[in-house]
Design a protein around this motif. Sequence first.
Motif, mmCIF file in Angstrom:
data_model
loop_
_atom_site.group_PDB
_atom_site.id
_atom_site.type_symbol
_atom_site.label_atom_id
_atom_site.label_comp_id
_atom_site.label_asym_id
_atom_site.label_seq_id
_atom_site.Cartn_x
_atom_site.Cartn_y
_atom_site.Cartn_z
ATOM 1 N N PHE A 1 -20.025 57.203 -35.654
ATOM 2 C CA PHE A 1 -19.595 56.217 -35.447
ATOM 3 C C PHE A 1 -19.859 55.150 -35.657
ATOM 4 O O PHE A 1 -21.666 54.817 -36.098
ATOM 5 N N LYS A 2 -19.529 54.231 -36.551
ATOM 6 C CA LYS A 2 -19.686 52.998 -36.848
ATOM 7 C C LYS A 2 -19.181 51.990 -36.394
ATOM 8 O O LYS A 2 -17.743 51.793 -36.199
ATOM 9 N N LEU A 3 -20.515 51.125 -35.754
ATOM 10 C CA LEU A 3 -20.053 49.839 -35.506
ATOM 11 C C LEU A 3 -18.947 48.887 -35.376
ATOM 12 O O LEU A 3 -19.251 48.774 -36.905
ATOM 13 N N ASN A 4 -17.786 48.499 -35.649
ATOM 14 C CA ASN A 4 -16.931 46.963 -36.208
ATOM 15 C C ASN A 4 -18.011 46.435 -36.301
ATOM 16 O O ASN A 4 -19.419 45.614 -35.651
ATOM 17 N N GLU A 5 -17.948 45.285 -37.389
ATOM 18 C CA GLU A 5 -18.387 44.165 -37.487
ATOM 19 C C GLU A 5 -18.542 42.859 -36.045
ATOM 20 O O GLU A 5 -17.749 42.732 -36.147
ATOM 21 N N ALA B 1 -22.726 50.741 -24.115
ATOM 22 C CA ALA B 1 -23.541 51.199 -24.127
ATOM 23 C C ALA B 1 -23.358 52.139 -22.527
ATOM 24 O O ALA B 1 -23.406 53.275 -23.273
ATOM 25 N N ALA B 2 -21.844 51.872 -22.819
ATOM 26 C CA ALA B 2 -21.319 52.282 -21.826
ATOM 27 C C ALA B 2 -20.647 53.520 -22.339
ATOM 28 O O ALA B 2 -20.293 54.488 -21.785
ATOM 29 N N GLY B 3 -20.105 53.297 -23.369
ATOM 30 C CA GLY B 3 -19.038 54.291 -24.585
ATOM 31 C C GLY B 3 -20.630 55.512 -24.635
ATOM 32 O O GLY B 3 -20.155 56.918 -24.936
ATOM 33 N N ALA B 4 -21.592 55.226 -24.901
ATOM 34 C CA ALA B 4 -22.875 55.837 -24.999
ATOM 35 C C ALA B 4 -22.545 56.633 -24.128
ATOM 36 O O ALA B 4 -23.407 57.771 -24.273
ATOM 37 N N PRO C 1 -12.227 54.380 -24.624
ATOM 38 C CA PRO C 1 -12.869 52.590 -25.501
ATOM 39 C C PRO C 1 -13.845 52.192 -26.921
ATOM 40 O O PRO C 1 -13.397 51.515 -26.929
ATOM 41 N N TRP C 2 -14.214 53.816 -27.325
ATOM 42 C CA TRP C 2 -15.013 53.434 -28.572
ATOM 43 C C TRP C 2 -13.434 53.106 -29.872
ATOM 44 O O TRP C 2 -13.945 52.335 -30.738
ATOM 45 N N ALA C 3 -12.270 52.569 -29.529
ATOM 46 C CA ALA C 3 -11.327 52.606 -30.326
ATOM 47 C C ALA C 3 -11.444 50.955 -30.099
ATOM 48 O O ALA C 3 -11.072 50.323 -31.500
ATOM 49 N N GLU C 4 -11.823 50.567 -29.143
ATOM 50 C CA GLU C 4 -11.648 48.834 -29.479
ATOM 51 C C GLU C 4 -12.598 48.740 -30.124
ATOM 52 O O GLU C 4 -12.997 47.038 -31.009
#
Length: 97
Positions: A8-12, A22-25, A83-86
């Motif tokens: 996973f790469k967090l968005n800019e 943190a909730a996603g993790a 949620p990660w899609a957001e």
Amino acid sequence: MIRHLVLFKLNEGVSRDEERVAAGARAFEELGAKVPEVRSWECGWNVTDRPVAYDFAINSSVEDTDALGRYLEHPAHQAAVAPWAEFATWVIADYEI
């Protein structure tokens, strides 16, 4: 046995300290125990700072491609990944081990 890798790469502009991240993790940390098809489960934050590095990884295994399909369709998986899609993008690799 199938190895299922997800990076996973967090968005800019998104930080791992944000509550939604943190909730996603946390959801992924708990996911392996919720899906019967999972044979092994590891996940965590990247610990290096390199331009090509992704931010979060899942390294898991399932018995076969049928089990992988059941895992992907499992309601707990769907709830954890949604949620990660957001706030992130990701790549996967599924291969035989």
